[in-house]
Design an enzyme around this catalytic site. Structure first.
Site, PDB file in Angstrom:
ATOM      1  N   PRO A 120       0.544  -1.752   0.185  1.00  0.00           N
ATOM      2  CA  PRO A 120       0.055   0.493   0.173  1.00  0.00           C
ATOM      3  C   PRO A 120       0.301   1.341  -0.345  1.00  0.00           C
ATOM      4  CG  PRO A 120      -0.321  -1.226   2.544  1.00  0.00           C
ATOM      5  CD  PRO A 120       0.587  -2.157   1.038  1.00  0.00           C
ATOM      6  N   CYS A 121       1.483   1.286  -1.475  1.00  0.00           N
ATOM      7  CA  CYS A 121       2.042   2.938  -1.194  1.00  0.00           C
ATOM      8  C   CYS A 121       0.853   3.916  -0.922  1.00  0.00           C
ATOM      9  CB  CYS A 121       3.004   2.694  -2.367  1.00  0.00           C
ATOM     10  SG  CYS A 121       2.150   3.134  -4.305  1.00  0.00           S
ATOM     11  N   HIS A 122       0.310   3.570  -1.537  1.00  0.00           N
ATOM     12  CA  HIS A 122      -0.831   4.660  -1.146  1.00  0.00           C
ATOM     13  C   HIS A 122      -0.899   5.568  -0.243  1.00  0.00           C
ATOM     14  CE1 HIS A 122      -3.618   1.501  -1.186  1.00  0.00           C
ATOM     15  NE2 HIS A 122      -4.508   1.877   0.354  1.00  0.00           N
TER      16      HIS A 122
END
Length: 157
Positions: A120-122
């Site tokens: 989850p880089c978001h």
């Protein structure tokens, strides 16, 4: 490597992997033809991704096999520790990795994450709470953060 193109609320996504794990999951800016028959090795990933978008899954349980440098893989591993519905800053991520001076390198590695949503880089935002860069576009980052938010906006009309 096997490849499948699947429909998501964010657009057509490309999923790549083999028996060793998933190596890529990105949402495309082009229209690809959705895969009719999902390769067996990707079936569980597609199932979990669909559950995520349906709001039924908060964490992925997949074997991952992204290509990257050792540093990038350390950053991506740290991203997996950010809980669903929570965010951290690039500085916070740098602190987690033990080097606040590496903030630019951490941001660069974050931007090269080939496993969007699954890793989850978001969930990484600016220190001031701003929606800073996202390879898939800020509108997708905003959608993902709203999708994961425990506070849902209800319609007044």
């Amino acid at each position: 490597m096997e490849t499948a193109y699947i429909k998501t609320p964010l657009g057509i996504a490309k999923l790549v992997g083999n028996e060793e794990g998933i190596s890529e999951f990105i949402v495309l800016n082009s229209e690809e033809i959705v895969t009719d028959v999902i390769p067996e090795v990707l079936e569980d990933a597609v199932y979990q991704i669909n559950e995520y978008f349906e709001g039924k899954r908060k964490a992925f349980s997949l074997d991952l096999n992204p290509e990257g440098t050792d540093f990038q893989k350390r950053v991506w591993k740290a991203l997996e520790e950010i809980p669903f519905g929570k965010t951290t800053s690039y500085l916070g991520l740098s602190k987690t990795l033990g080097d606040t001076k590496a903030i630019r390198a951490v941001a660069n590695a974050n931007g090269k994450n080939p496993l969007w949503i699954i890793v989850p880089c978001h969930r990484v935002i600016g220190s001031n709470g701003s929606l800073t860069g996202y390879a898939g576009g800020l509108y997708r980052k905003q959608w993902l953060l709203e999708h994961e938010s425990p506070f849902k906006q209800t319609s007044l009309f």
